[in-house]
Design an enzyme around this catalytic site. Structure first.
Site, PDB file in Angstrom:
ATOM      1  N   SER A  22       0.748  -1.262  -0.143  1.00 34.24           N
ATOM      2  CA  SER A  22      -0.013  -0.059  -0.152  1.00 34.24           C
ATOM      3  C   SER A  22       1.063   1.603  -0.061  1.00 34.24           C
ATOM      4  O   SER A  22       1.858   1.283   0.588  1.00 34.24           O
ATOM      5  CB  SER A  22      -1.090  -0.158   1.012  1.00 34.24           C
ATOM      6  OG  SER A  22      -1.435   1.704   1.133  1.00 34.24           O
ATOM      7  N   SER A  69      -9.219  -1.966   3.782  1.00 28.92           N
ATOM      8  CA  SER A  69      -9.458  -2.800   3.235  1.00 28.92           C
ATOM      9  C   SER A  69      -9.744  -3.831   2.473  1.00 28.92           C
ATOM     10  O   SER A  69     -10.400  -4.616   4.067  1.00 28.92           O
ATOM     11  CB  SER A  69      -7.922  -2.500   2.335  1.00 28.92           C
ATOM     12  OG  SER A  69      -8.356  -2.111   1.179  1.00 28.92           O
ATOM     13  N   LYS A  73     -13.641  -4.780   3.902  1.00 27.53           N
ATOM     14  CA  LYS A  73     -14.782  -3.280   3.742  1.00 27.53           C
ATOM     15  C   LYS A  73     -16.293  -3.531   4.216  1.00 27.53           C
ATOM     16  O   LYS A  73     -16.553  -2.221   5.038  1.00 27.53           O
ATOM     17  CB  LYS A  73     -14.911  -3.044   2.140  1.00 27.53           C
ATOM     18  CG  LYS A  73     -13.119  -2.390   2.257  1.00 27.53           C
ATOM     19  CD  LYS A  73     -13.318  -1.527   0.925  1.00 27.53           C
ATOM     20  CE  LYS A  73     -11.756  -0.571   0.751  1.00 27.53           C
ATOM     21  NZ  LYS A  73     -12.694   0.067  -0.749  1.00 27.53           N
ATOM     22  N   ASP A 109     -13.793   7.218  -1.124  1.00 28.54           N
ATOM     23  CA  ASP A 109     -13.485   6.499  -1.964  1.00 28.54           C
ATOM     24  C   ASP A 109     -14.296   7.588  -2.966  1.00 28.54           C
ATOM     25  O   ASP A 109     -14.256   8.066  -4.227  1.00 28.54           O
ATOM     26  CB  ASP A 109     -14.014   5.156  -3.095  1.00 28.54           C
ATOM     27  CG  ASP A 109     -12.599   4.741  -2.668  1.00 28.54           C
ATOM     28  OD1 ASP A 109     -11.817   5.197  -2.557  1.00 28.54           O
ATOM     29  OD2 ASP A 109     -12.918   3.411  -2.247  1.00 28.54           O
ATOM     30  N   GLY A 133     -20.126  -1.484 -14.163  1.00 27.84           N
ATOM     31  CA  GLY A 133     -19.298  -1.363 -12.618  1.00 27.84           C
ATOM     32  C   GLY A 133     -19.606  -1.317 -12.191  1.00 27.84           C
ATOM     33  O   GLY A 133     -20.085  -0.132 -11.532  1.00 27.84           O
ATOM     34  N   ALA A 134     -20.655  -2.172 -10.963  1.00 25.23           N
ATOM     35  CA  ALA A 134     -20.878  -2.226  -9.650  1.00 25.23           C
ATOM     36  C   ALA A 134     -20.817  -2.798  -8.064  1.00 25.23           C
ATOM     37  O   ALA A 134     -21.156  -3.538  -7.488  1.00 25.23           O
ATOM     38  CB  ALA A 134     -22.509  -2.365  -9.418  1.00 25.23           C
ATOM     39  N   GLY A 258      -7.789   6.915 -12.270  1.00 26.78           N
ATOM     40  CA  GLY A 258      -7.965   6.930 -10.948  1.00 26.78           C
ATOM     41  C   GLY A 258      -7.218   8.092 -10.352  1.00 26.78           C
ATOM     42  O   GLY A 258      -7.260   7.841  -8.898  1.00 26.78           O
TER      43      GLY A 258
HETATM   44  P1  NAD Z   1     -14.631  -5.473  -7.678  1.00 20.08           P
HETATM   45  O1  NAD Z   1     -13.750  -6.082  -8.134  1.00 20.08           O
HETATM   46  O2  NAD Z   1     -15.471  -4.752  -6.157  1.00 20.08           O
HETATM   47  O3  NAD Z   1     -16.018  -4.860  -8.926  1.00 20.08           O
HETATM   48  C1  NAD Z   1     -15.525  -4.805 -10.557  1.00 20.08           C
HETATM   49  C2  NAD Z   1     -16.535  -4.413 -11.108  1.00 20.08           C
HETATM   50  O4  NAD Z   1     -16.009  -4.616 -12.669  1.00 20.08           O
HETATM   51  C3  NAD Z   1     -17.925  -5.451 -10.428  1.00 20.08           C
HETATM   52  O5  NAD Z   1     -18.248  -4.722 -11.339  1.00 20.08           O
HETATM   53  C4  NAD Z   1     -17.426  -6.514 -12.212  1.00 20.08           C
HETATM   54  O6  NAD Z   1     -18.739  -6.994 -12.291  1.00 20.08           O
HETATM   55  C5  NAD Z   1     -17.215  -5.617 -13.689  1.00 20.08           C
HETATM   56  N1  NAD Z   1     -15.800  -6.144 -14.008  1.00 20.08           N
HETATM   57  C6  NAD Z   1     -14.512  -6.706 -13.764  1.00 20.08           C
HETATM   58  N2  NAD Z   1     -14.861  -7.238 -15.193  1.00 20.08           N
HETATM   59  C7  NAD Z   1     -14.858  -7.363 -15.723  1.00 20.08           C
HETATM   60  C8  NAD Z   1     -14.902  -7.500 -17.332  1.00 20.08           C
HETATM   61  N3  NAD Z   1     -14.172  -8.415 -17.995  1.00 20.08           N
HETATM   62  N4  NAD Z   1     -15.431  -7.130 -18.346  1.00 20.08           N
HETATM   63  C9  NAD Z   1     -16.777  -6.401 -17.779  1.00 20.08           C
HETATM   64  N5  NAD Z   1     -16.799  -6.112 -15.985  1.00 20.08           N
HETATM   65  C10 NAD Z   1     -16.258  -6.612 -15.479  1.00 20.08           C
HETATM   66  O7  NAD Z   1     -13.515  -4.332  -7.828  1.00 20.08           O
HETATM   67  P2  NAD Z   1     -12.893  -2.651  -7.291  1.00 20.08           P
HETATM   68  O8  NAD Z   1     -12.711  -3.193  -6.011  1.00 20.08           O
HETATM   69  O9  NAD Z   1     -14.744  -2.216  -8.000  1.00 20.08           O
HETATM   70  O10 NAD Z   1     -12.329  -1.518  -7.968  1.00 20.08           O
HETATM   71  C11 NAD Z   1     -12.094  -1.895  -9.237  1.00 20.08           C
HETATM   72  C12 NAD Z   1     -11.636  -1.292 -10.188  1.00 20.08           C
HETATM   73  O11 NAD Z   1     -11.419   0.050  -9.623  1.00 20.08           O
HETATM   74  C13 NAD Z   1      -9.767  -1.176 -10.246  1.00 20.08           C
HETATM   75  O12 NAD Z   1      -8.537  -1.333 -11.104  1.00 20.08           O
HETATM   76  C14 NAD Z   1      -9.275  -0.310  -8.888  1.00 20.08           C
HETATM   77  O13 NAD Z   1      -8.021  -0.232  -8.932  1.00 20.08           O
HETATM   78  C15 NAD Z   1     -10.002   0.346  -9.434  1.00 20.08           C
HETATM   79  N6  NAD Z   1     -10.285   1.728  -7.790  1.00 20.08           N
HETATM   80  C16 NAD Z   1      -9.364   2.608  -8.135  1.00 20.08           C
HETATM   81  C17 NAD Z   1      -9.377   3.305  -7.196  1.00 20.08           C
HETATM   82  C18 NAD Z   1      -8.977   4.943  -7.319  1.00 20.08           C
HETATM   83  O14 NAD Z   1      -9.078   5.235  -5.876  1.00 20.08           O
HETATM   84  N7  NAD Z   1      -8.758   5.279  -8.129  1.00 20.08           N
HETATM   85  C19 NAD Z   1     -10.649   2.864  -5.515  1.00 20.08           C
HETATM   86  C20 NAD Z   1     -11.085   2.110  -5.869  1.00 20.08           C
HETATM   87  C21 NAD Z   1     -10.794   0.711  -6.872  1.00 20.08           C
END
Ligand code: NAD
Length: 288
Positions: A22, A69, A73, A109, A133-134, A258
């Site tokens: 981290s 994390s 969470k 976030d 994405g959800a 991001g």
């Molecule tokens: P997660 O696993 O909780 O959710 C992933 C989401 O993407 C789900 O809705 C899933 O259905 C969808 N998904 C997964 N594979 C897919 C595919 N091949 N095609 C279409 N949809 C798909 O993950 P998360 O923790 O929500 O993280 C998602 C992204 O957000 C990551 O890239 C993470 O690095 C980024 N993120 C960035 C920040 C930031 O501060 N910039 C913070 C948290 C997460």
């Protein structure tokens, strides 16, 4: 560091597993040092099993709080005394504040997402967002954007494990905010294209575009993207994702990764613990 730590130093934790990679300890400790604040931030490898005693230790040690994390969470919710409305709607917490033994859970976030746009002079309140994405990030973004006044939201997800969660998010947003949210299947490409073209901002919170899907994007046709659409990818490694390249090819003016969201979610937690604004530009310079 030794000059800063004394008998009055307050501890802030990060409880997750794995967590040694981290950037948060570097982020927060440098910000404390820069502002002369008497806090120290340490990462602890805490899994679901250790979580209850780790949370109790926040009270026992009179810590100021903690980040949590994965995988904690969601599991942390019943261990806390109070929840911020956004955390309650998300069913997830990434920041805990300890006020005299009362532990309140927040999720920052979504705040980071909205603030990073504000930092760029972009206001999406009153406008429509299409969001792919959800999962954790998508939920936090959807909830905060709806609470902050985004007027319409089209949420796209695959029919995978997160589909039910996406449904739940849409229902909750429609019940509790003035935003009108709808759920769509990511497999329906025509619908996806139509909703993006009808939106002020398109946000990808799927992680498609980062390892192991570095060369992939859900939108590979530049003709889907208007020049005045805002394109936001939550991924920050790589700095320029495939989606961002497609958007640049389309001549889109406002294209973001991001990174700003990551810094601002940390800054929001920093503010909750210390009451001070994190020196975000200084931290950006140190981390990247
Ligand atoms: P997660 O696993 O909780 O959710 C992933 C989401 O993407 C789900 O809705 C899933 O259905 C969808 N998904 C997964 N594979 C897919 C595919 N091949 N095609 C279409 N949809 C798909 O993950 P998360 O923790 O929500 O993280 C998602 C992204 O957000 C990551 O890239 C993470 O690095 C980024 N993120 C960035 C920040 C930031 O501060 N910039 C913070 C948290 C997460």
């Amino acid at each position: 560091m030794t000059e800063r730590i004394d008998g009055h130093t307050l501890l802030i934790g990060l409880m997750a597993y794995p967590i040694r990679h981290s950037m948060s300890p570097t982020m927060h400790n440098n910000a404390f040092a820069k502002l002369g604040l008497n806090y120290a931030y340490l990462a602890f490898e805490i899994d679901n099993k250790k979580l209850p005693s780790a949370i109790e230790s926040i009270r026992t040690l009179d810590m100021r709080g903690s980040n949590v994390s994965m995988p904690n969470k969601q599991k942390v919710l019943p261990l806390l005394d109070k929840l911020d409305p956004a955390a309650e709607m998300c069913g997830a917490v990434n920041t805990i504040v300890n006020d005299d033994g009362i532990l309140t859970g927040y999720t920052t976030d979504g705040i980071g997402f909205m603030k990073s746009l504000d930092d760029e002079g972009i206001n999406i309140r009153g406008h429509k967002m299409t969001l792919a994405g959800a999962g954790g990030a998508g939920t936090a973004i959807a909830v905060q954007a709806a609470l902050d006044g985004v007027s319409e939201m089209s949420i796209f997800n695959l029919h995978d494990a997160e589909w039910e969660n996406a449904k739940h998010n849409v229902d909750l947003i429609n019940e509790r905010t003035s935003c009108h949210a709808t759920l769509h299947e990511l497999e329906d490409r025509d619908d996806f294209k139509k909703e993006i073209q009808d939106s002020y901002i398109y946000t990808d919170a799927t992680g498609v575009g980062m390892k192991p899907l570095e060369d992939k994007t859900l939108v590979d046709d530049p003709s889907w993207l208007r020049k005045d659409l805002i394109v936001f990818d939550t991924v920050y490694a790589p700095r320029t994702t495939k989606l961002m390249k497609v958007a640049q090819e389309a001549g889109v003016e406002h294209v973001f990764n991001g990174l700003g969201m990551m810094l601002e979610q940390g800054a929001a937690a920093f503010k909750l613990w210390t009451g001070e604004d994190m020196p975000v530009d200084y931290i950006r310079h140190i981390l990247f």
